[in-house]
Design an enzyme around this catalytic site. Structure first.
Site, PDB file in Angstrom:
ATOM      1  N   ASP A   1      11.912   5.075   4.580  1.00 32.52           N
ATOM      2  CA  ASP A   1      11.138   4.515   5.704  1.00 32.52           C
ATOM      3  C   ASP A   1      11.667   5.035   7.046  1.00 32.52           C
ATOM      4  OD1 ASP A   1       8.922   2.935   5.265  1.00 32.52           O
ATOM      5  OD2 ASP A   1      10.067   1.108   4.880  1.00 32.52           O
TER       6      ASP A   1
ATOM      7  N   GLN B   1      10.461  -4.103   2.594  1.00 33.69           N
ATOM      8  CA  GLN B   1       9.213  -4.403   3.301  1.00 33.69           C
ATOM      9  C   GLN B   1       9.491  -5.416   4.414  1.00 33.69           C
ATOM     10  OE1 GLN B   1       6.411  -2.702   2.597  1.00 33.69           O
ATOM     11  NE2 GLN B   1       5.301  -3.707   4.230  1.00 33.69           N
TER      12      GLN B   1
ATOM     13  N   LYS C   1       1.655   0.614  -2.475  1.00 35.72           N
ATOM     14  CA  LYS C   1       2.735   1.593  -2.645  1.00 35.72           C
ATOM     15  C   LYS C   1       3.038   1.801  -4.136  1.00 35.72           C
ATOM     16  CE  LYS C   1       4.574   0.513   1.917  1.00 35.72           C
ATOM     17  NZ  LYS C   1       5.589  -0.086   2.780  1.00 35.72           N
TER      18      LYS C   1
HETATM   19  N1  GUN Z   1       5.943  -3.490   7.620  1.00 33.34           N
HETATM   20  C1  GUN Z   1       4.919  -2.959   8.318  1.00 33.34           C
HETATM   21  N2  GUN Z   1       4.912  -1.618   8.176  1.00 33.34           N
HETATM   22  C2  GUN Z   1       5.940  -1.298   7.382  1.00 33.34           C
HETATM   23  C3  GUN Z   1       6.442  -0.066   6.884  1.00 33.34           C
HETATM   24  O1  GUN Z   1       5.934   1.034   7.143  1.00 33.34           O
HETATM   25  N3  GUN Z   1       7.532  -0.165   6.083  1.00 33.34           N
HETATM   26  C4  GUN Z   1       8.113  -1.346   5.798  1.00 33.34           C
HETATM   27  N4  GUN Z   1       9.183  -1.337   5.026  1.00 33.34           N
HETATM   28  N5  GUN Z   1       7.678  -2.493   6.251  1.00 33.34           N
HETATM   29  C5  GUN Z   1       6.587  -2.469   7.033  1.00 33.34           C
END
Ligand code: GUN
Length: 286
Positions: free
Chosen positions: A118, A95, A51
């Site tokens: 998200d 995350q 990211k």
């Molecule tokens: N953990 C697994 N997939 C994701 C996601 O798309 N966003 C976040 N924040 N955590 C994750």
């Protein structure tokens, strides 16, 4: 059989986003993303690294708040409060998963819904369910964008979603329903998975179990979307679908890697840009 090439599409989207950000910068607007990474889960570290890199390449300012596994809930909440109030930050994500001592729901509810790129805050979840404009979770949003690119209209199609997580399955269900598909959602308690998958025009699977979907479980000409990412003992990355045996039966299929994965990151950038425009749009010079 055609490949749904998420890698190629994500490169195209990232280039478009970079152009848009270059333009915004002429008005002194730089989209900003804050990421909270707790602990040392190797997969989470890899995702956050990807990211950060994507932000750098497209011109999004990003900051990663790294916290130890032993961090308290209060400390995370304090950091989120600071991010919520920071005008240079348009998007924030935490995350997942978080360590056991942390109440994930409390953390997600503390995010500013206008910065929730998200789409995990209950405010945005509710708006998605109601079919209103919202921040939509990046992976299912990426699936819809990939289908659109290949002119696949889901209206009236039978879609079977395998996996009912808050991150993937449930938002996928709502996006498909809002787009006019007939949706069947399966999970760990589903009695006979094959009964469901074999009837579907589109099978979407995101469970995290290599080899879960075998060739006999999908009908001839089906579209198969594989969201799973699993590393085999020999180091190979595979999805949840037995790709080699299933692909010849499909009209379209996503590869792993190079299918849905790259789309997730592209949609995170798209959501961050959307948040920046929403928050600072009135100051954009035309
Ligand atoms: N953990 C697994 N997939 C994701 C996601 O798309 N966003 C976040 N924040 N955590 C994750």
């Amino acid at each position: 059989m055609k490949i749904l090439d998420g890698k190629a599409l994500s490169s195209k989207i990232r280039a478009q986003i970079k152009d848009e950000i270059d333009d915004l910068k002429k008005s002194n607007i730089t989209p900003g993303l804050a990421v909270i990474l707790v602990g040392d889960n190797p997969a989470s570290k890899t995702y956050v690294g990807m990211k950060e890199k994507a932000c750098e390449e497209t011109g999004v300012y990003s900051i990663v708040h790294k916290m130890p596994n032993s961090i308290s809930q209060e400390k995370i909440l304090e950091t989120i409060k600071m991010i919520n109030e920071n005008d240079n930050i348009d998007g924030v994500l935490v995350q997942l998963p978080l360590p056991k001592q942390i109440d994930t729901e409390k953390i997600l509810e503390s995010l500013n819904p206008d910065k929730d790129v998200d789409g995990f805050h209950p405010f945005n979840v509710g708006r998605l369910v109601a079919g209103l404009d919202s921040f939509v979770p990046c992976t299912p949003l990426g699936v819809m964008r990939l289908l659109e690119e290949y002119h696949i209209n889901v209206q009236g199609l039978d879609v079977c979603i395998v996996g009912a997580s808050n991150i993937v399955g449930k938002p996928m269900m709502n996006l498909m329903l809002n787009a006019g598909a007939t949706v069947d959602i399966c999970h760990i308690f589903t009695k006979n998975l094959k009964d469901h998958t074999s009837k579907a025009d589109i099978v979407v699977v995101g469970v995290g179990k290599a080899g879960l979907i075998t060739e006999d479980m999908v009908k001839e000409g089906a579209i198969v979307i594989d969201i799973g990412i699993n590393r085999l003992e020999n180091g190979k990355l595979v999805g949840d679908v037995d790709y080699d045996a299933t692909a010849p039966k499909c009209s379209y299929i996503t590869p792993v890697p190079g299918g849905v994965g790259p789309m997730t990151i592209a949609m995170l950038l798209r959501n961050t840009l959307k948040a920046a425009k929403k928050r600072k749009g009135s100051s954009i010079e035309s």
